[in-house]
Design a protein around this motif. Structure first.
Motif, mmCIF file in Angstrom:
data_model
loop_
_atom_site.group_PDB
_atom_site.id
_atom_site.type_symbol
_atom_site.label_atom_id
_atom_site.label_comp_id
_atom_site.label_asym_id
_atom_site.label_seq_id
_atom_site.Cartn_x
_atom_site.Cartn_y
_atom_site.Cartn_z
ATOM 1 N N SER A 228 0.826 -1.211 0.000
ATOM 2 C CA SER A 228 0.000 0.000 0.000
ATOM 3 C C SER A 228 0.863 1.264 0.000
ATOM 4 O O SER A 228 2.083 1.207 0.172
ATOM 5 N N TRP A 229 0.209 2.411 -0.166
ATOM 6 C CA TRP A 229 0.899 3.699 -0.046
ATOM 7 C C TRP A 229 1.560 3.816 1.325
ATOM 8 O O TRP A 229 2.679 4.333 1.446
ATOM 9 N N GLY A 230 0.859 3.354 2.364
ATOM 10 C CA GLY A 230 1.415 3.424 3.716
ATOM 11 C C GLY A 230 2.703 2.625 3.842
ATOM 12 O O GLY A 230 3.645 3.037 4.530
ATOM 13 N N ASP A 231 2.752 1.468 3.163
ATOM 14 C CA ASP A 231 3.967 0.644 3.213
ATOM 15 C C ASP A 231 5.132 1.338 2.511
ATOM 16 O O ASP A 231 6.283 1.222 2.930
ATOM 17 N N LEU A 232 4.824 2.068 1.413
ATOM 18 C CA LEU A 232 5.871 2.853 0.757
ATOM 19 C C LEU A 232 6.368 3.964 1.686
ATOM 20 O O LEU A 232 7.575 4.193 1.817
ATOM 21 N N LEU A 233 5.430 4.651 2.344
ATOM 22 C CA LEU A 233 5.814 5.753 3.230
ATOM 23 C C LEU A 233 6.631 5.265 4.423
ATOM 24 O O LEU A 233 7.465 6.020 4.951
ATOM 25 N N GLU A 234 6.410 4.019 4.847
ATOM 26 C CA GLU A 234 7.237 3.458 5.928
ATOM 27 C C GLU A 234 8.706 3.427 5.538
ATOM 28 O O GLU A 234 9.587 3.574 6.386
ATOM 29 N N LYS A 235 8.979 3.228 4.264
ATOM 30 C CA LYS A 235 10.358 3.267 3.761
ATOM 31 C C LYS A 235 10.819 4.704 3.539
ATOM 32 O O LYS A 235 11.967 5.062 3.807
ATOM 33 N N LEU A 236 9.898 5.515 3.013
ATOM 34 C CA LEU A 236 10.263 6.840 2.533
ATOM 35 C C LEU A 236 10.496 7.851 3.656
ATOM 36 O O LEU A 236 11.484 8.601 3.635
ATOM 37 N N LEU A 237 9.592 7.915 4.637
ATOM 38 C CA LEU A 237 9.653 8.980 5.636
ATOM 39 C C LEU A 237 10.911 8.933 6.508
ATOM 40 O O LEU A 237 11.534 9.978 6.734
ATOM 41 N N PRO A 238 11.337 7.760 7.012
ATOM 42 C CA PRO A 238 12.590 7.751 7.781
ATOM 43 C C PRO A 238 13.783 8.223 6.949
ATOM 44 O O PRO A 238 14.659 8.932 7.463
ATOM 45 N N ALA A 239 13.811 7.852 5.661
ATOM 46 C CA ALA A 239 14.913 8.275 4.791
ATOM 47 C C ALA A 239 14.869 9.787 4.565
ATOM 48 O O ALA A 239 15.911 10.461 4.558
ATOM 49 N N ALA A 240 13.651 10.330 4.383
ATOM 50 C CA ALA A 240 13.510 11.778 4.182
ATOM 51 C C ALA A 240 13.959 12.526 5.432
ATOM 52 O O ALA A 240 14.655 13.555 5.347
ATOM 53 N N LEU A 241 13.577 12.031 6.595
ATOM 54 C CA LEU A 241 13.938 12.695 7.847
ATOM 55 C C LEU A 241 15.449 12.663 8.068
ATOM 56 O O LEU A 241 16.054 13.655 8.495
ATOM 57 N N GLN A 242 16.066 11.532 7.740
ATOM 58 C CA GLN A 242 17.514 11.419 7.895
ATOM 59 C C GLN A 242 18.235 12.428 6.989
ATOM 60 O O GLN A 242 19.185 13.099 7.402
ATOM 61 N N MET A 243 17.728 12.569 5.765
ATOM 62 C CA MET A 243 18.340 13.507 4.824
ATOM 63 C C MET A 243 18.132 14.942 5.297
ATOM 64 O O MET A 243 19.045 15.786 5.214
ATOM 65 N N ALA A 244 16.926 15.241 5.813
ATOM 66 C CA ALA A 244 16.638 16.592 6.303
ATOM 67 C C ALA A 244 17.548 16.946 7.483
ATOM 68 O O ALA A 244 18.058 18.071 7.575
ATOM 69 N N LEU A 245 17.753 15.999 8.376
ATOM 70 C CA LEU A 245 18.627 16.242 9.530
ATOM 71 C C LEU A 245 20.063 16.535 9.091
ATOM 72 O O LEU A 245 20.768 17.346 9.700
ATOM 73 N N GLU A 246 20.486 15.874 8.022
ATOM 74 C CA GLU A 246 21.853 16.074 7.541
ATOM 75 C C GLU A 246 22.020 17.396 6.798
ATOM 76 O O GLU A 246 23.068 18.033 6.873
ATOM 77 N N GLU A 247 20.964 17.838 6.099
ATOM 78 C CA GLU A 247 21.128 18.952 5.165
ATOM 79 C C GLU A 247 20.521 20.273 5.626
ATOM 80 O O GLU A 247 20.838 21.320 5.066
ATOM 81 N N ASP A 248 19.638 20.244 6.638
ATOM 82 C CA ASP A 248 18.886 21.449 6.990
ATOM 83 C C ASP A 248 19.006 21.699 8.491
ATOM 84 O O ASP A 248 18.516 20.917 9.307
ATOM 85 N N VAL A 249 19.622 22.794 8.842
ATOM 86 C CA VAL A 249 19.879 23.088 10.256
ATOM 87 C C VAL A 249 18.584 23.278 11.045
ATOM 88 O O VAL A 249 18.549 23.066 12.262
ATOM 89 N N GLU A 250 17.486 23.658 10.365
ATOM 90 C CA GLU A 250 16.225 23.884 11.079
ATOM 91 C C GLU A 250 15.760 22.620 11.805
ATOM 92 O O GLU A 250 15.162 22.695 12.880
ATOM 93 N N TYR A 251 16.041 21.449 11.220
ATOM 94 C CA TYR A 251 15.636 20.188 11.855
ATOM 95 C C TYR A 251 16.535 19.836 13.037
ATOM 96 O O TYR A 251 16.183 18.997 13.851
ATOM 97 N N ARG A 252 17.704 20.491 13.100
ATOM 98 C CA ARG A 252 18.644 20.194 14.184
ATOM 99 C C ARG A 252 18.570 21.205 15.320
ATOM 100 O O ARG A 252 19.217 21.019 16.355
ATOM 101 N N GLN A 253 17.804 22.271 15.112
ATOM 102 C CA GLN A 253 17.646 23.257 16.185
ATOM 103 C C GLN A 253 16.867 22.661 17.357
ATOM 104 O O GLN A 253 16.002 21.804 17.178
#
Length: 447
Positions: free
Chosen positions: A233-258
């Protein structure tokens, strides 16, 4: 049919005929049950039979619990009667004679025709196609009412069976992620569909639809349930996608690290949920903003590739015709003869014409360790018996893999592969041939 994608579409058309695939997808898929009465007892002839069931038992490789379940359902109680060890014919048929149902799990491991059916359909679904066969004595029921987490196609092979299908009871049970426990008759409403399936008929119901089947007094029943779309399902795809997106955001965007506000525990949390506080409003807006911005970091294609990698691990290996076998490594005539090995060397030249064995048997994935080519040709006929099969590919070869995919089902000469040197072209073609991924237009060795 030359193109494996077209072959898969034709087989699906046969599965739901005379209903057109477009009508099936628009009106029934994930929506509503479908009953197809064909009045043709021979429609599934050659697919699987009680004789095939008996032959599997006589082969000595069927084990209770692993491959075969012995079940009964009486007075609202479902029981499993599996002994340990091999399922020997004398024991199994004694259970059947005493009113027990027999469920053969993974019949594709014992039946080449079921293996072929599923290996073709999986390419149409883009999701694992599995199966169980059910043999039920006259006048009995083997299983309690329940719903499943798969799309189910019930193919009535022999005899007949009385079926009742019920709508999902709540919104939460529509297209569920997991199957239900056994249900009681008191938990069911009125069936939305009640019918007697006869040989050649088809019954489809989406995941979440409760169902139960029982045999009439005058006939046994043999059916095979073909399943797909488990955890797809879409939810199963998002289970893969969201953790990867969050990891990338933490690495690239200081706002997520504030850091969080020092006093946020004073106004956030369930105990403060009814409080009117500008700090709460600001906190909520900040979370919503971060979630909206997360889409910019979502590696959607990479997440899809990871799901494709899992699917290729789930896949059955392709079934080869005799002519196909002769043009692959599986028909290569290497042998011991007259005191030594003969026809061992795989001599692919610049003029050899090649193509992928099937379109859906490979997937390129960019991973931290490098570029990996996952493939299905060395999978087992038993689900996940083998670890995922892959080759680490030189990044310079990716264009050639993509060229082979886009050229399919046409053959291409080895010297047209977009590698830098002729040696690289022959080396890549030889590697893929040795793994069963490539087939040649003509056998490499004439025997």
């Amino acid at each position: 049919v030359e193109d494996s994608r077209q072959r898969a579409a034709e087989l699906f058309r046969w599965l739901v005929a005379p209903v057109a695939p477009g009508e099936f997808l628009g009106r029934h898929w994930e929506r509503a049950p479908l009953l197809v009465r064909r009045g043709d007892p021979g429609y599934y002839a050659g697919l699987f039979s009680t004789a095939d069931f008996d032959a599997a038992l006589r082969g000595g490789e069927v084990h209770f619990g692993t491959h075969l379940d012995v079940t009964s359902y009486a007075e609202g109680v479902r029981e499993t009667h599996n002994p340990s060890g091999r399922a020997l014919p004398a024991v199994v048929w004694d259970f059947y004679q005493n009113g027990c149902s027999l469920r053969l799990l993974s019949p594709q491991a014992f039946s080449p025709t079921v293996w072929q059916l599923l290996s073709i359909l999986q390419e149409h679904f883009g999701s694992m196609a599995g199966a169980n066969t059910y043999l039920t004595p006259p006048g009995t029921q083997g299983f309690a009412p329940h719903y499943d987490d798969i799309e189910a196609f019930v193919l009535q092979l022999e005899g007949k069976k009385h079926w009742r299908v019920y709508s999902p009871r709540t919104d939460a049970e529509v297209l569920p992620q997991f199957s239900s426990a056994n249900l009681t008759q008191a938990e069911l409403g009125k069936p939305v569909l009640e019918t007697v399936l006869e040989a050649g008929d088809l019954l489809y119901f989406p995941r979440g639809f409760i169902h139960q089947g029982d045999c009439l007094p005058d006939a046994h029943s043999l059916h095979i349930t073909v399943s797909s779309y488990q955890r797809n399902s879409w939810g199963d795809l998002l289970e893969k996608l969201l953790p990867a997106a969050l990891q990338m955001a933490l690495e690239e965007d200081v706002e997520y690290r504030q850091g969080l506000p020092m006093d946020y525990l004073q106004y956030m949390g369930v105990t403060n949920s009814d409080a009117v506080d500008v700090r709460r409003t600001a906190f909520m807006e900040k979370v919503q903003s971060l979630i909206r911005k997360l889409i910019n970091y979502a590696p959607i294609d990479a997440a899809v590739d990871q799901r494709a990698k899992s699917f290729l691990h789930d896949c059955l290996p392709p079934v080869l015709t005799q002519s196909e076998k002769a043009q692959t490594v599986y028909g290569f005539p290497a042998r011991w003869q007259d005191g030594g090995p003969r026809d061992v060397d795989i001599l692919i030249t610049k003029d050899t014409e090649v193509r992928l064995l099937r379109h859906g048997i490979v997937r390129l994935c960019n991973e931290e360790a490098g570029v990996m080519l996952y493939y299905t040709t060395e999978n087992s006929r038993v689900y996940h018996k083998e670890e995922p099969k892959f080759l680490e590919i030189d990044p310079e070869y990716t264009d050639s893999i993509e060229f082979l995919l886009s050229s399919y089902p046409n053959h291409v000469r080895v010297d047209t592969l977009p590698c830098e040197t002729l040696e690289d072209k022959i080396s890549l073609a030889t590697l893929l041939f040795e793994k069963g991924i490539l087939t040649t237009k003509k056998p490499l060795v004439q025997v």
